[in-house]
Every structure is written in C-alpha cells, then in structure tokens.
Motif scaffolding. Structure first.
Motif, PDB file in Angstrom:
ATOM      1  N   CYS A   4      15.514  22.877  24.072  1.00 42.66           N
ATOM      2  CA  CYS A   4      15.280  24.113  23.347  1.00 42.66           C
ATOM      3  C   CYS A   4      14.985  25.080  24.309  1.00 42.66           C
ATOM      4  O   CYS A   4      14.318  24.918  25.188  1.00 42.66           O
ATOM      5  N   THR A   6      13.474  29.103  24.514  1.00 38.91           N
ATOM      6  CA  THR A   6      13.182  30.298  23.781  1.00 38.91           C
ATOM      7  C   THR A   6      12.933  31.478  24.621  1.00 38.91           C
ATOM      8  O   THR A   6      12.896  31.107  25.709  1.00 38.91           O
ATOM      9  N   ASP A   9       9.288  36.055  23.766  1.00 36.25           N
ATOM     10  CA  ASP A   9       8.361  36.040  22.772  1.00 36.25           C
ATOM     11  C   ASP A   9       8.628  34.780  22.109  1.00 36.25           C
ATOM     12  O   ASP A   9       7.912  35.113  20.862  1.00 36.25           O
ATOM     13  N   ASN A  10       8.918  33.957  22.549  1.00 35.86           N
ATOM     14  CA  ASN A  10       9.029  32.674  21.689  1.00 35.86           C
ATOM     15  C   ASN A  10       9.901  32.549  20.517  1.00 35.86           C
ATOM     16  O   ASN A  10       9.744  31.711  19.633  1.00 35.86           O
ATOM     17  N   TYR A  11      10.927  33.285  20.352  1.00 35.73           N
ATOM     18  CA  TYR A  11      11.963  33.268  19.672  1.00 35.73           C
ATOM     19  C   TYR A  11      12.957  32.414  20.093  1.00 35.73           C
ATOM     20  O   TYR A  11      12.869  32.027  21.037  1.00 35.73           O
ATOM     21  N   PRO A  12      13.330  31.250  19.272  1.00 35.04           N
ATOM     22  CA  PRO A  12      14.181  30.437  19.843  1.00 35.04           C
ATOM     23  C   PRO A  12      15.524  30.942  19.980  1.00 35.04           C
ATOM     24  O   PRO A  12      15.906  31.952  19.215  1.00 35.04           O
ATOM     25  N   ILE A  15      18.619  25.865  20.330  1.00 31.47           N
ATOM     26  CA  ILE A  15      18.142  24.708  19.950  1.00 31.47           C
ATOM     27  C   ILE A  15      19.163  23.653  19.366  1.00 31.47           C
ATOM     28  O   ILE A  15      20.043  23.870  18.851  1.00 31.47           O
ATOM     29  N   HIS A  31       8.001  24.013  18.886  1.00 32.42           N
ATOM     30  CA  HIS A  31       7.090  25.057  18.743  1.00 32.42           C
ATOM     31  C   HIS A  31       5.652  25.034  19.092  1.00 32.42           C
ATOM     32  O   HIS A  31       5.229  25.611  19.842  1.00 32.42           O
ATOM     33  N   LEU A  34       4.885  25.126  22.758  1.00 33.41           N
ATOM     34  CA  LEU A  34       4.652  26.506  23.464  1.00 33.41           C
ATOM     35  C   LEU A  34       3.508  26.831  23.820  1.00 33.41           C
ATOM     36  O   LEU A  34       3.425  27.647  24.498  1.00 33.41           O
TER      37      LEU A  34
END
Lengths: 137, 1364
Positions: A4, A6, A9-12, A15, A31, A34
C-alpha cells in the motif's frame, strides 16, 4: 500480502493485496499502521531529519502478519504486509523491496501526466508490484 | 481509556470494602418489608461513612480511615452464576446509554477533528457490577465476611431467644462445613446484635427493655437498637421524600424496563438480520469468519463450584431477590415509604456506630493478633518451618495432593495455613487503608507463595501488592506494573481464571491510565479480549481505543480500528446501540479519506444497525452514502446494497406516519427547457444566437416602422445553461413545456425508474384582467397527482438507466390555465433493474429530486469578483400567458440539393394550429436572394403543389427562336424600392389574417446559391396575435434549411464596344445603329460547364439568354443560325462555349421620362420557347439581388459609358461588371435512359470592358467570309508615326487559324492619314474566331525605335466561320 502506498495526508494512493477476499482486513491493518508510522517519524527527531533512514523496519507484528513501513522524504508512506509464516523474507529482502518500490514510485511521479495525489494507475508500476507480490507470497 | 467519574483511588477503595453479612429473623424481615426493602437494602444507601475513623496498627500508630464504605449483604446472598452474571452485566450495559446531548468532546489530531464522548458510563457500570459480583475466592480474603449482623424485631415474643437462634445459625453456616459459601474472614466472626423496632406498631418501652437486656448480655459495643418506620406507609404518600435507594437497587432492571424490553427484542431481530446478512454480503461474512470470536461460553473453570451444595440455604438465597425484584416491578417507587428523615438519620447513626464501635475495633484486634502470630513465628518457627520444608521436601505432600486434585495450577492451602495468615493480615490492613503495612505483608506473602509454587495465591498477592503500592500516599516506590502483568498472566494462563484476570486487568488499566501510560493500558486491555465473552471484549476494546486517542500523540487510526473491533464485538454481544455508536465514531476517521472499502463496510454496518434499532433515517443515510459516492464495489455488491437500501427505505416509509418523500441525490442533473417546434437535440450555438436575434430585431424594426422598441427581447424557445435566463420565460397556455433532465447512474448496476414526472407549483393568475393580476391560490402536485385539469403532467412509465450511463429524460407539462408555474423537481419510483418474479411487486421506493439551477457566476462588480456569487436562473419558472397564435410552417417539394443558380419551385404551407387568429406574417432570412414568394404583380393562380410538380417554374410562351422580345418592368412591381437588399418579406394573407386552423399554401421559388458547397439558410417567420397582449407581442418561428449547391455553368460575359463606326461600317446588317453613335455593343458570353457529373447532370442545354438593363438590351444573337445551333448550345462536362450577342441601346422615346426608372428585359431564346424573364421568378431574383449601385451601372450599361471611358482613361484599366439575370434551360440525361427533363437554370452574364489608352483603335467586325479589314485611325496632330503591325502568331496561341502572307508591316503615316492594310487569315474549322489579335506599335518618326509604344487593342473582332 499487501502493498500500500499512501500520500503524505494519509490518503491511499495505491493498494494492492492478494488474495483479494481478505481485502477489507488488509485495508484496516494498513490504515491502522499509519499511526505507528507517524509515531516513528515524529520519534526520530528533527536533528537527524536529513540522514533519516527511510526504512522504518517492522512496524508491529500481529498474530498473522508482519507489517513493515517505509517513508519517503516527502512523507509518502509505503506499507508492506506479509504473512507471519513467511520466513523467507528477512529484513534485507523487505528493505530491497521497498527500495524497488520507491524507485518505481519515483518513475510514476516523474510522469508529467500524473497528478500528485491521484490514485496511481500506471501499468508499469502495477507490473512491478505484481512481481514483488509473487515473490512475497 | 475514557475518563471516569471516580478517581482511581476512590475506585480501588470502593472495589475492596469490608463485607458484612446480615442474618435476619422473619419478623425483622417483615418490618423492613414495609418499605419494600430487605434489611441489607435498607442499609445500603448509608453504608458510606462520612466521618473519619481511627484505629491503631500493631506499632501503635494511628491509622486514619477516610471515606470508608462497608458492604452489607444478606448472608444468603451469593454472587450470581456465570450465565446469570453475564445476563446481568449485559443488561446493565445495554441500559446505560450515552445521554442524548452528551458533551461533545472534540479531539483534534492531525487533520482529524473527532467528536467523541469523553466518558463511558456503560463501562463504569459494567465494572462496578462486575466487581460487585465477583465470587469470593479461596486465595484472598478481601470479599470474605468480616462480621455478621443478627437482626431481630422487637415485636417478637422473645427476642433474646431469637438472637440465640440466629447466632447458632450463623455459627452453623460458618463452621459446620456444610456450606462452602459464604466465606468468612476469620473464624471468630464479629457478631453484632441489632434489635429492630417498628415505631409505628411496636411497644417502644418493651423494645427499650429488651435492648437493656441485650446490652448486658452482649456489651454495649455489640448490640444496637434501631428504630424505624416512624409513620405508616399510606399516610405519608403525599410527602416528597428523597429516595436514596433508587441509585443502588436494581438499577438495571427497574430504571428503564421498556429499554430492556427493546434490547431483548433487538437481540431477536439481530439474529434474524445476522442470518440475512450472511446470506447477502459475502465480505461481511468473510469478516465474521476470519474473526475468530465465537459466542459466549460459560466459564466454569476456576469458579468455586458450590452448585453441588443444594440445600435449604439455596432456596433461602434466591427468595429475597425474587421478592425484591417482584415488588420493584409491581410498584414503581414505593421504597422507604414508612421512613422519615429521622429514620434515615437513625440508620446512618447505626452504621456509624457499628463501624466505629464494632467493626474497626474488631479489625484492629485481629490485625494485632495476626501480627503477633507472625512475629512470634518469624523468629523461630518460620525459619524452622522453612528448614523442615527443605529437609523433608515433601512436607506438604497431603496438601499438595489435594491441590493437585482440585487445581493443577498450584497448591491449595488449608484455611489455617500460616502463609494464609499473612495474606489475611494484609487484606485486613488493606481494608482499613493501611496500605504500607498491607504492601509489606503482600510482598512477604508473595515470596512465600512463589516459593511454594502456589501460583493462584502468588498471583493474588502480586495483584494486591501492586495495588497497595500504588495507593500508598507519597508513593515511596513506583507502581510495580510488572507485578500486575505477572498476576494477569498467571490468572489467565496458569489458573485459567478469567474473572480474576479481568479484575486485575481493570485495576491495572485504571492505574496505568492515571499515570498516563495509555499505551501500556491499551496493550493490557487488548490482551484481555478473548473469545469467551463478546461483551467484555467489546468494552475493553473500546477502552483501548480511548487509550489510543488519549495518548500524547493521539493515534487516531488505531482508535478507529479498535472502535470498529469493539463495535463488531458489541454487535455480537447484542449491544446494538453501543455497536452503532462505535461504528459511528470510527466513521469519523475513515470518512472522506479515500479508504473506500473500509468506509463502505462501516457505512453498511451502520445502516444495518440503525435499521435494526429502528432508526431508519440513519440507516437510509448510511446506505445512501454507500451508493452515491463513486463506489468501488463490484456490481454484485452494489446490487446488494441497493436492494438493502430500498428495503430499508420502504420499511422506513411505511413506518413513518406522514409519508414524506425524500430526495435521493443519486443523480446529477442538468436542465433544458424547450417550446414547440424546436429541436432539443440541437445544441446551443453561441454564434447562431446573435444571428437569430439580429433577424428578429430586423423584423420587429420593420413591423414598428424602422425602430426597435426598447422593451424588445429576442424570443427564446429553448433555454439552457448558456442562454440568458435572468428573465422569466414566457410560455403559452395549452402549449407544452418540455423540461429535459439529465440523469446519471453512477452505479455499476442498472436502475429502473418508473412513473417519472415533474413536480410543480402553480399560481393561477388572470393576465387579461386589466386591474392588476389577481393571483389565485398556489397549487402544487407534490401531494396529489390528480391535477391534470390545471396542468397536464406527463408521466414516463418506464425509464431504465444502464450502468454508468447518462441519459436524458424529457418531461412534458401542458398548462391549461394562465399563471406562474414553478417546476420544483422530478419524482420517480426507484427500483432495481431486475424484476423479482417471486415477490410479485417490484422493489421500488418513491424518490424525489429537487431541481435547483444555479445561474452563471457573476463576475462584474468588485464584490462579485472577490466573492463567489451566482446569478438567478429562472428557466424553470415560466409564466403561462394567455392564448397566442401558433404557426406551423411546412415546406413541400423543398429540395436539399440544387445546382448553382438553379431555380426550383416549391410550396410553403402556413398553418395556424392555435385557437386564435394570427396576423402580420413576415419572414426574414439571412439569404434573401435564395428564395422568393413571387411578386404581387405576377398574378399567378395558386395551383396545388401536386399539379404544379411537373410544370416548369417559368411562365413560357411558344416562340420561334432568335426573335428578340422586349418588355419593360418597374422594380417597384417586385417590391424593391431602394438599393438595400430586402431582408424581410411580408407574406400575403387573405384579409391579412390566418384564422384558427386555417392553412395557406403559396408557391416559393428557390434559387441555388452561386457558390458551391453546403449553405445554411435561416428563416425566421414572424407573426403576431390579432389582439395585443402585454406579455407576448409577437412570436417567431425559426427554420434552418441546408442546401447543397453543386457546380453548374460558369458564365463569364464580356462586353465591348462595337467597332462599327458610324460612317464606315461595311456589309453589316445593323439598321438601328444609324441613329446613335456607339449605339451597339458586343456581348460575349463564355459559358463553361464546370459540373463534373455531380448531382446527376450530364450536359446543359442553353435555351435562352435574356438581358435586363435600364439602357441596354440584347438585340441579336450573332451565333450562326441553323440546325447545328442547337448542338452548339449543348454543353457536356467541362465543355466550353461562347455565345455572342449584339446589344443595343434602348430607345429612349419608348419609355420617356419614366423609362429611366424601368428596366428593359430582353429575351433571346435559342429554342422554340420563350421564357418570360420579366415576370416571376426571374425578375424577382434579379431584383432581390439588389439593384446595381449607381456609378457601376453608369459605367457600363448606361449612356454615360463613354463618359466613364474617358475619365477612366487615365487609369490603366477599370473593370466594370454588371450582373444580369439571364436564364438557361438545360437538358440533362439520367443514366442511359434518355428522359429529358427541363431544369430551370439561370445564369449571369457578365459584361467586361477594357479601356484603351489615348490612342483609340477600332476593329471592324467583318462578318463576310474571310476578309478582315483593320482600320487604323489616328488622330494625333501632324507627326509621323511608324506603325508596325505584328502578326500575333508568335505572341498568342490561337485556336485554329493562322495569318497568311506578310505578317509584319512597317508603315509611316502622315498626320490624318488613313492607311488600309489587308491581312489574310486561314481557318481550318468552322467556328467563331477573334481576329483582334494584331498588335500595333507606334512611335514618332523622329524618335528612335526604342520608344515604340504598343497600340494593342483588346477590341475583339469576331468572325464566324460556317462549315461548308
């Protein structure tokens, strides 16, 4: 196993997991990991920010999986989840996997038609990830 | 871990309190029953001591006991069995729900703003209940009974005897060994004798005397007289009394019976749903399967197995509970009705007395005693003991064997074992808050137990040592967390006692939390989750989640994940509400972050849970969320989601009493409105719109005599996002309004909409009313659909949208009344694409979509530029005006392809389809030269189009060829007055009005455009109502015709002055020329067929040439006349022909003064038929092209030609062109069949004139055979000129003739000398040749040869050679 990527901003961004039936669980795992990644980044401290090792190592082991993390300098996070029973993958292998992933990710970013922040849809990237997955499983 | 109401210290102190048993006589029981309370229950609210107690420890130091609480329970009370306990706990948790308006605690972590309930009261309730229901264990004494109250009523016959009996009973229970339960702390339990006196009925003096007796018998410290029931229950009902019991007693079952019911119901429902869920949703099911949790399994391991002792006692035990529960159910709040506030004080005093006088001294005594024992053993026996143990390793063989029998995990000490004594002392110290001593003792005990491998005991000691260490004020040593960890591990793994492990974990977590070691607490809590209890796991996971969020660097995602796990466990435990809450809180983290799969899963679960909890609104919202976002799910999944959604939605609507239609924002919409006769498919064209506007403006200007009114607004029939939508559009009653709605299906599955129609609001108004508009009541079809008499609403029965398709629906409204209409939205039934045959009725719900259109963004003023504001858009708010005429126009025989310049006759039919007459019909066009309706002068009887189909478009007269026919026509007869091109044409109507339903058919002539290609010709028909209404002054109808023009004949005409001089002409036939000088002109018409077999044309046949001019007319065709002439006029593809005509000046006397305004039309037909060019349509088109402008005309075709000649003589050459309408009828053959159809064709003859230099030269046309005479006439004064006459052969390539003999002459001419030169030419073929090719150079005789100037004349000299 799952790979994965990301964004910062921790948007994927990407994946991919095999087998696909446990996908939801993998997503949750990644998730959650993170948090650990962020903790590790902030823990390193600012002084060493330049020479920071990108590879974060084993984030945490769960009963079934091992979760490894990697953060680029632009705070893009790579997470690889592998089966705990898979003993062939040592730290070094994982490290090289991440490096390979990072290289191909850089290639994706170099594509002038790629808009940073969009999900990655590059075929070349896909195939590289696929070979890595085959190797990991 | 969430915040708690109690502090940690309070919590731990309350968890471990001295236990006091109560043994009641039956009479005493009866007394307390009056208050519907048992004796222990009666005391319970007063069990917390408000004052401080004191006692001395073995070292004679005073220990202050603060806020001590004692626990008073009936001797028969025993902790519930495992299943019972589970039930109670689950009930307690389900009842305790977060308050509705709970304080929102917003935690900001990174870019997350989470709204989380700060406290978790359900967890605290659970914990409290759990700790209270802990069964007494062998290895610890904390919840063993320290004392026993013996309660006897004063009204008993012999209270002392009763006391004795009770005392014996207690002794029997403790020592007979019949009962493993209850457990007692110390062999000689403190017995406290209580005489219960009922003031309202008993004899007080007797009670006092009995009490006196008791005092003597048991000592003042060992007995008490408690007086209660100061009033009878019934009387004091009206008085408001505080009810301190409510918060202690049966909180769970009484508080909210209906809630409990509901939870039971929902449990049942859950099971059903769960089954359904499995069937429906593979991913959820997978999740269930992969999650290793199973349903609860009763944990018997480690629990004291006293079930075997089925004695009377067991019956006794259950009885009071039952009674209590029964009473509490039947009477809502009748507790303590016989008690006054004084009684409350009495009870409080009693407890205080008991604790300070009875209990604390008893504890103090025991501590001393134990201490003494230990101290005495320490020196001698302790070491001896251990020595013997070392010597005889199996010193405890018998005990061990017992232990092995009972518990493989470790030893089981006999109750009097010395190791236990120290533990006992530790527990006592702990209870009286002497934590330092307690810690030391625990620590010592721990060592002993560990060395004995008595794991259970060791774990207990470790646990308590840790707690005691924590509670020591001043904290001399850090909290030994590892003690706890070891204890938990031992309890769980070695002893398999989950209850103890759980208790230990709860304590430890709470302590860790107070030390902000959230991470450790979370780990601890997560470790404690297991398969055996979903409820416990859920609660612990939730607490762990709270730990994560409370960390210094909040771990939001971990929080969310554990919340989801907790939610999952809650739902398995049947705690639907809690599950829903957990999922909702977790959703805050996942929402809108791109984790689509997880988000969908959460939303789906929320939808399910909400639905089972009868919160259909939330369920609908959650399900909708799954569907409206760009779902990444597979089509199968989406189908399932949609079906679920529809089901939930349906249930919801049937449940709610008022059937409110809900907007489903599944689709994005766009709107377009159109009136009749307008093609909706045609996209709005930015370029076209001003064109139409200009046309309309012109018509309106014509109608209003040249001026466009200020209020003029162009008619707009089709409105879309690009049109000007600031005004309310006008629609006419009885005419349909069509709204185009764009639906987009974002899903991968087909959607079936049915009964699709518009939703509107209508305010009737009568516009014909002169004194203002009387507004009627506003009507809408939102509620009722049966309003078709006001506005006919079209319903589309079926509308299927394929997966991911964008489809347009056209919805029609037909207003029957005038007023203001507002289109609000669309309504439809939404269903899945598939038809369920099994169920019969299609799964569908009524949906509504409001149409709200945003106007264009305003960007004019500064404020508008800096802010984002949008203009209004009134597209959907049409005003329905009274009846207006409505015109329909039909074209009959309207061609799509024409040859350039081809004239074709067509018919146009005007139909008034409305109920009111129309008038003022006009047409405007961008190409007025394209068509004509014929002149008013040309009196053509309107034949039907069918009859006229095969006729020629022309009026013809049989006439032999080569006869010139002349007619004089005024342009005014064709409606042309000025030089402007007439853009607007009025269409004649009979009496100027076209009545309702009437039709008018008139002929229409079309002329192919001059340039080849596709031409777009716009017609704008203008008409108005006979009666003027304010709203709509006129209406227009637009039509765009496309004509494909293909190449036909290219006609070039040149005109040159005839060189026949007035006196020198020879052998000419011109008779009329005599009157005028320069009175004739030669017109050469070069005709080329440039058609390359397009449009099926093979050859053209020129039948007639006509001229139209004010001063000139065609006089004669010079082409050879004969049989072969016809062949000459036929032109095959790429053939070229030349026609020569002689034109003469019109006779001025014929027209007189008015003739200058008139045009002379002259026709020269080459066939046998004359086409009258001076009538429709030739003359029409001639005039429609616009009259030639004055100087041009003068330059060529007027008498002033010579004038212009001279003026322009200074220039090099001026080319003047006059266009003239002439016509050619052509013949063409289709394929091999020789069907000859005359086509009407007009061509332009162009006169071209070259202008000479100062020397004029005339060529004489010699029509007589081969002789050609060149005349050189020069007018220069007496100078000598040298003239070379050059043969042209070297210079020009001539068709097929050549000059013979000498081809170059050098001559010298004197002034005014005329020299005649004979040239010979030879012609090889018949034809027309231009002999005007010789070139003449001249110079003055004196000058050198270099300055010879060319005297070349372009004046053609034609010769016609007939073949012999």
């Amino acid at each position: 196993a799952e790979i994965c990527i990301t964004s910062m901003d921790n948007y994927p961004l990407y994946i991919r997991s095999i087998p696909t039936q446990g996908e939801l669980k993998f997503h949750y795992t990644v998730h959650t990991s993170l948090d650990v990644v962020e903790e590790k980044i902030s823990g390193v401290g600012k002084a060493l920010a330049d020479q920071r090792e990108l590879y974060l190592g084993l984030l945490y082991p769960t009963e079934d999986y091992k979760v490894y993390g990697y953060v680029t300098n632009s705070k893009v996070k790579f997470v690889i989840v592998v089966d705990s029973s898979n003993t062939s993958l040592r730290d070094n292998e994982i490290r090289s996997m991440f490096r390979k992933l990072h290289n191909s990710f850089t290639d994706v970013m170099c594509n002038p038609f790629y808009n940073p922040g969009d999900p990655i849809q590059s075929k070349a990237f896909d195939s590289i990830v696929s070979t890595m997955m085959v190797q990991a499983c | 871990m969430a915040q708690c109401v109690q502090s940690v210290q309070e919590f731990i102190q309350d968890s471990f309190v001295p236990m006091v048993a109560v043994l009641c006589s039956e009479d005493a029981e009866r007394v307390t029953r009056k208050n519907s309370l048992s004796f222990p229950e009666l005391l319970r609210p007063f069990c917390r001591l408000t004052s401080e107690g004191h006692l001395r420890d073995p070292n004679n130091q005073v220990v202050v006991v603060k806020g001590l609480r004692i626990s008073v329970t009936g001797i028969n009370t025993r902790p519930p069995q495992t299943p019972e306990m589970h039930r109670l706990l689950s009930q307690a948790v389900s009842v305790c729900q977060p308050p509705e308006g709970s304080p929102a605690n917003v935690i900001t972590a990174g870019d997350y703003d989470l709204n989380i309930s700060a406290t978790t009261p359900w967890f605290e309730t659970y914990r409290e209940n759990f700790l209270q229901s802990m069964p007494a264990s062998e290895h610890e004494f904390l919840n063993h009974y320290l004392a026993c109250m013996l309660v006897v009523s004063s009204c008993e016959a012999v209270p002392t005897e009763q006391f004795l009996k009770l005392s014996q009973e207690q002794h029997r229970i403790q020592h007979s060994g019949e009962y493993t339960h209850p457990k007692w702390f110390i062999p000689n339990t403190l017995k406290y004798y209580v005489l219960l006196h009922d003031i309202s009925e008993g004899d007080e003096q007797r009670a006092d005397s009995v009490y006196e007796d008791m005092k003597q018998r048991y000592g003042t410290q060992g007995c008490y007289l408690l007086k209660i029931n100061s009033r009878s229950g019934s009387t004091g009902a009206d008085e408001q009394m505080p009810d301190p019991w409510s918060q202690y007693l049966h909180k769970t079952s009484i508080h909210n019976p209906e809630l409990y019911e509901e939870s039971a119901v929902s449990n049942a429902v859950e099971n059903n749903i769960g089954a359904e869920e499995d069937g429906l949703d593979p991913s959820i099911r997978d999740d269930n399967e992969t999650h290793p949790l199973q349903l609860d399994q009763p944990t018997d391991a480690g629990y004291p197995s006293n079930n075997a002792s089925q004695s009377v006692n067991n019956v006794d035990m259950t009885r009071p509970q039952k009674q209590a529960s029964v009473t509490s159910h039947t009477t809502p709040t009748p507790r303590g009705t016989c008690l006054t506030l004084n009684d409350h004080d009495h009870i409080r005093q009693f407890i205080q007395e008991f604790t300070f006088r009875g209990l604390l001294p008893h504890i103090e005594k025991n501590i001393r005693q134990l201490n003494d024992q230990l101290v005495s053993r320490k020196g001698l026996s302790r070491s001896l003991f251990s020595a013997t143990k070392k010597l005889f390793g199996g010193g405890k063989v018998p005990e061990k064997s017992i232990a092995e029998l009972k518990n493989t995990a470790g030893l089981l000490y006999p109750s009097e074992a010395p190791e236990l004594q120290i533990r006992k002392m530790a527990d006592l110290c702990f209870l009286v808050q002497h934590y330092e001593l307690a810690y030391n003792c625990y620590h010592t005990a721990k060592k002993d137990f560990l060395s004995d491998q008595a794991m259970l005991y060791a774990a207990g000691a470790l646990e308590m040592a840790a707690v005691a260490a924590f509670l020591q004020s001043g904290a001399p040593r850090p909290y030994p967390a590892h003690y706890m960890d070891t204890a938990i591990q031992t309890y769980r793994d070695v002893c398999k006692n989950m209850l103890l492990a759980e208790r230990c974990c709860l304590l430890s977590a709470e302590i860790l939390k107070s030390q902000t070691k959230y991470s450790d607490a979370a780990t601890l809590l997560i470790k404690m989750t297991s398969e055996d209890s979903d409820l416990r796991s859920a609660l612990l996971l939730e607490q762990a989640a709270h730990c994560f969020i409370n960390m210094r660097g909040p771990m939001v995602r971990k929080f969310a994940f554990h919340m989801i796990l907790a939610g999952h466990r809650f739902s398995k435990a049947g705690q639907k509400r809690h599950a829903l809450r957990c999922y909702c809180q977790a959703l805050q983290v996942y929402k809108g972050k791109g984790w689509a799969l997880a988000e969908d899963h959460i939303n789906f679960t929320i939808g399910r849970q909400s639905f089972t909890l009868r919160q259909p609104d939330n369920a609908v919202a959650a399900f909708r969320h799954i569907l409206i976002n760009d779902s990444k799910q597979s089509a199968v999944q989406q189908t399932a989601f949609l079906r679920e959604y529809l089901y939930v939605y349906k249930v919801r609507n049937t449940h709610s009493t008022s059937c409110i239609m809900e907007a489903l924002t599944l689709f994005s919409t766009g709107e377009k409105q159109a009136a009749t006769h307008v093609s909706l498919d045609q996209e709005f064209d930015r370029d076209l719109s001003p064109l139409w506007r200009e046309l309309e403006e012109r018509v309106v200007a014509v109608v209003n005599r040249g001026a466009v009114p200020i209020t003029f607004q162009p008619s707009q029939c089709c409105l879309n996002s690009q049109t000007d939508n600031l005004r309310y559009p006008l629609a006419v009653v009885e005419e349909p309004i069509i709204v185009e709605v764009v639906f987009r299906n974002p899903l991968k599955i087909p959607l079936a909409l049915s009964a699709l129609c518009l939703l509107w609001k209508f305010t009737p108004k009568d516009f014909s009313d002169p004194q203002g508009n009387t507004a009627g009541e506003t009507i809408t079809n939102e509620k009722t659909m049966a309003l078709n008499d006001i506005i006919d609403t079209q319903v589309i029965p079926e509308f299927t949208i394929s997966p991911e398709e964008t489809k347009v629906a056209r919805l029609k409204l037909l207003p029957h009344k005038t007023g203001e209409l507002h289109v609000l939205g669309v309504v439809y039934n939404l269903g899945t694409g598939e038809v369920d045959n099994s169920e019969g009725d299609l799964m569908c719900v009524r949906g509504q979509q409001n149409l709200e259109i945003q106007g264009p963004r305003l960007n004019m003023t500064k404020e508008e530029k800096t802010s984002v504001t949008y203009g209004p858009d009134h597209r959907l708010d049409p005003i329905i005006t009274p009846l207006m005429p409505l015109l329909e126009v039909f074209f009959i025989n309207f061609p799509t392809g024409l040859l350039c310049g081809e004239i074709r006759k067509a018919w146009v039919e005007f139909v008034n389809v409305s109920a009111v007459p129309l008038t003022g019909l006009r047409v405007a066009s961008t190409h007025p030269e394209f068509f004509t309706f014929g002149s008013a002068a040309s009196d053509l009887t309107p034949v039907t189009p069918t009859a006229a189909e095969h006729c020629s478009a022309y009026k013809t007269v049989a006439m032999p060829p080569s006869v010139e026919i002349v007619s004089l026509v005024s342009p005014a007869a064709f409606g042309v007055t000025s030089g402007d091109r007439p853009v607007v044409a009025e269409i004649p109507l009979s009496q100027g009005v076209l009545g309702p339903g009437e039709a008018l058919q008139i002929p229409l002539w079309l002329r192919g455009p001059d340039r080849e290609g596709v031409h777009e010709i716009n017609f704008l028909f203008y008409y108005e109502s006979t009666e003027k209404t304010a709203k709509l002054s006129h209406r227009v109808l637009r039509h765009t015709a496309f004509i494909c023009a293909s190449r036909s004949l290219s006609v070039r005409a040149t005109a040159s002055r005839s060189n026949t001089l007035h006196s020198r002409e020879r052998e000419t036939e011109e008779r009329q020329e005599g009157e005028e000088k320069n009175g004739s002109m030669l017109v050469f018409v070069d005709v080329e067929n440039i058609n390359t077999s397009e449009a099926g044309v093979r050859e053209f046949h020129i039948v007639q040439v006509s001229s139209s001019s004010r001063q000139w007319r065609l006089h004669k065709c010079i082409n050879p006349v004969g049989d072969k002439e016809n062949r000459r006029a036929i032109l095959a593809s790429r053939e070229r022909g030349k026609l020569c005509f002689k034109a003469t000046r019109c006779r001025t006397e014929e027209g007189g003064a008015s003739s200058s305004q008139k045009y002379t039309f002259a026709d020269l037909n080459l066939g046998n038929e004359q086409i009258v060019s001076s009538t429709t349509p030739c003359a029409d088109f001639f005039f429609r092209r616009g009259l030639p402008s004055e100087p041009r005309r003068g330059g060529v075709s007027t008498g002033g030609a010579s004038q212009i000649w001279r003026q322009s003589g200074t220039d090099d050459g001026v080319t003047n062109i006059v266009k003239k309408c002439s016509e050619v009828e052509k013949l063409y053959t289709v394929g091999t069949e020789s069907i000859q159809t005359p086509l009407n064709f007009s061509l332009f003859v162009i006169f071209k004139k070259n202008v000479l230099l100062n020397l004029q030269q005339s060529n004489t046309l010699d029509s007589v055979k081969i002789h050609f005479s060149e005349l050189i006439h020069h007018r220069l004064p007496s100078h000598t000129l040298v003239v070379y006459l050059c043969s042209p052969e070297s210079l020009e390539v001539h068709g097929s003739f050549s000059w013979l003999g000498q081809t170059q002459y050098k001559l010298q001419l004197q002034a005014q000398e005329v020299y005649r030169l004979s040239l010979k030419a030879c012609f090889f073929q018949a034809g027309v040749y231009n002999l005007g090719t010789p070139r003449v150079f001249a110079k003055l005789a004196q000058t050198s040869a270099m300055c010879e100037t060319s005297q070349q004349s372009a004046m053609p000299a034609l010769i016609i050679i007939n073949s012999v």
